[in-house]
Design a protein around this motif. Structure first.
Motif, PDB file in Angstrom:
ATOM      1  N   VAL A   9       0.872  -1.167   0.068  1.00 50.76           N
ATOM      2  CA  VAL A   9      -0.132  -0.143   0.092  1.00 50.76           C
ATOM      3  C   VAL A   9       0.762   1.011  -0.081  1.00 50.76           C
ATOM      4  O   VAL A   9       1.569   1.212   0.816  1.00 50.76           O
ATOM      5  N   HIS A  10       0.835   2.252  -0.915  1.00 54.92           N
ATOM      6  CA  HIS A  10       1.611   3.367  -0.942  1.00 54.92           C
ATOM      7  C   HIS A  10       0.647   4.405  -1.154  1.00 54.92           C
ATOM      8  O   HIS A  10      -0.564   4.490  -1.844  1.00 54.92           O
ATOM      9  N   LEU A  31       5.208   4.907   1.880  1.00 56.15           N
ATOM     10  CA  LEU A  31       4.727   3.489   1.580  1.00 56.15           C
ATOM     11  C   LEU A  31       4.058   3.185   3.182  1.00 56.15           C
ATOM     12  O   LEU A  31       4.690   3.468   4.267  1.00 56.15           O
ATOM     13  N   GLY A  32       2.950   2.827   2.840  1.00 53.57           N
ATOM     14  CA  GLY A  32       2.191   2.337   4.288  1.00 53.57           C
ATOM     15  C   GLY A  32       2.005   1.074   4.810  1.00 53.57           C
ATOM     16  O   GLY A  32       1.953   0.682   6.168  1.00 53.57           O
ATOM     17  N   ARG A  77       3.394   1.336   8.309  1.00 51.00           N
ATOM     18  CA  ARG A  77       3.563   2.631   8.848  1.00 51.00           C
ATOM     19  C   ARG A  77       2.225   3.447   8.631  1.00 51.00           C
ATOM     20  O   ARG A  77       1.524   3.556   7.415  1.00 51.00           O
ATOM     21  N   GLU A  78       1.677   4.034   9.661  1.00 48.28           N
ATOM     22  CA  GLU A  78       0.731   5.174   9.646  1.00 48.28           C
ATOM     23  C   GLU A  78       1.190   6.251   8.803  1.00 48.28           C
ATOM     24  O   GLU A  78       2.448   6.732   9.198  1.00 48.28           O
ATOM     25  N   ALA A  79       0.485   7.353   8.224  1.00 47.09           N
ATOM     26  CA  ALA A  79       0.881   8.369   7.830  1.00 47.09           C
ATOM     27  C   ALA A  79       1.206   9.337   8.846  1.00 47.09           C
ATOM     28  O   ALA A  79       0.543   9.662   9.800  1.00 47.09           O
ATOM     29  N   GLY A 136      10.631  -0.001  14.311  1.00 50.37           N
ATOM     30  CA  GLY A 136      11.749   0.492  13.597  1.00 50.37           C
ATOM     31  C   GLY A 136      11.591   1.891  13.221  1.00 50.37           C
ATOM     32  O   GLY A 136      10.353   2.470  13.420  1.00 50.37           O
ATOM     33  N   PRO A 137      12.635   2.377  12.891  1.00 47.18           N
ATOM     34  CA  PRO A 137      12.745   4.036  12.425  1.00 47.18           C
ATOM     35  C   PRO A 137      12.002   4.125  11.077  1.00 47.18           C
ATOM     36  O   PRO A 137      11.670   3.098  10.481  1.00 47.18           O
ATOM     37  N   VAL A 138      11.612   5.343  10.786  1.00 43.66           N
ATOM     38  CA  VAL A 138      11.059   5.550   9.492  1.00 43.66           C
ATOM     39  C   VAL A 138      12.105   6.698   8.687  1.00 43.66           C
ATOM     40  O   VAL A 138      13.010   6.839   9.209  1.00 43.66           O
TER      41      VAL A 138
END
Length: 369
Positions: free
Chosen positions: A221-222, A286-287, A302-304, A324-326
């Protein structure tokens, strides 16, 4: 182009092009408390009106961590008459609260035909002892030729900004083929870095590693603006897992909705792998990435706007969840990440052929719909 910059303090002192070196010496002589520091040449190229000032502000931020000689290049290729104007300044940051460490900045506004003047005039002011990192902003234009990229050590681009990625990537691929030394860094690829690190970390788990051969479904999902990052993530996954391109999906399968596209692969064990990319306005760049096999699900999410990723591994009798980090959401932050990591970016070259094939095949599906 120049009228809006002439008195803008961000660009510094306007100087005759022929006197840049003399004016730079004068700039440093004015304050003995400043130390000039440079580890690279960093050029930022734009054809967007007004971007010189924005890029000067970007250099101010980048030089907090990365000492460089900065060259800002703004070009109006449509201007009827050729001209070139220049400004110099220094971005300074305190070292241990005392002596200021400064980086030189040269800004150039060019009008009209610029190819020869870019190489012969602007690039004449590179520090010849240092490598050149070149950040190209926006669409590729006729300025992007062998005469330009033959001078570049590290070429940074952002394919999410391109209206015609198929033809633009063809030119980038040609440049890469002509020079093994040219390091190409797409910010779309950088956007997927922490997702790739997370997937690799999850498959370090023996349970996930054992289930890799059963993976038959992949979904990414992107955000609609960041399809290139999703495609490159899928290309990386298929190359690293050694999946072969599968039978072409039917048009109905490949374009199930306006937001979803599909691809197929075949694993080394002969398992059919169906992958889908789904665009969502509410997604982070990238979600979500999920991989499913027999009794196994691996997911990175990852949430927006969130400052962390969640990593999940779900198998019978075995569940793992970590964080983890983004990566940064803005181009400036991504460039800073690239400069910090450096490297040859050989993995990107490795996945580029697969990515280009996927990109062109999708282009064919769209043109036939």
């Amino acid at each position: 182009m120049s009228e809006e910059f002439e008195y803008h303090p961000e660009l510094g002192r306007k100087v005759p092009v022929g006197e840049i070196d003399r004016e730079l010496r004068r700039l440093w002589a004015e304050d003995d408390a400043r130390t000039n520091a440079s580890l690279i040449n960093l050029a930022i190229y734009t054809e967007r009106r007004g971007a010189l000032v924005e890029n000067s502000q970007a250099i101010r931020e980048l030089t907090r961590e990365h000492a460089c000689r900065a060259l800002l290049i703004g070009i109006n290729r449509e201007a009827p008459e050729a001209s070139i104007e220049a400004w110099i300044t220094a971005h300074c940051h305190l070292l241990n609260g005392q002596k200021a460490v400064c980086c030189e900045q040269l800004a150039f506004a060019l009008k009209g035909r610029a190819t020869g003047r870019l190489r012969n005039t602007v690039f004449a002011h590179l520090n010849s002892d240092l490598p050149l990192t070149f950040w190209w902003q926006g669409e590729l234009s006729p300025i992007f030729t062998e005469r330009l990229y033959s001078l570049v050590d590290r070429f940074i681009l952002d394919s999410s900004e391109w209206a015609d990625p198929v033809s633009s990537f063809a030119r980038v691929h040609e440049a890469a083929a002509q020079s093994d030394e040219l390091i190409i860094q797409d910010l779309s690829w950088t956007r997927s870095y922490q997702f790739r690190v997370s997937v690799a970390a999850l498959f370090d788990d023996p349970v996930a590693s054992a289930g890799l051969s059963s993976i038959s479904k992949v979904e990414i999902v992107h955000h609609p603006k960041h399809r290139m990052a999703a495609l490159q993530l899928l290309a990386w996954l298929s190359v690293q897992a050694r999946w072969r391109p599968g039978m072409e999906l039917s048009l109905a399968d490949a374009r199930r909705t306006d937001e979803t596209e599909g691809f197929s692969f075949e694993s080394r064990e002969g398992v059919a792998v169906v992958a889908s990319l789904r665009a969502s306005e509410s997604s982070a760049p990238l979600g979500n990435l999920s991989l499913e096999g027999e009794g196994l699900k691996v997911e990175v999410h990852r949430e927006a706007g969130s400052d962390r990723l969640s990593r999940r591994l779900d198998a019978p009798g075995h569940k793992v969840e970590t964080h983890g980090p983004v990566n940064s959401d803005d181009s400036l932050g991504l460039v800073g990440e690239q400069l910090s990591r450096g490297g040859k970016n050989s993995l990107y070259r490795k996945i580029l052929p697969r990515f280009l094939t996927m990109l062109s095949e999708h282009d064919w599906h769209e043109s036939g719909s």
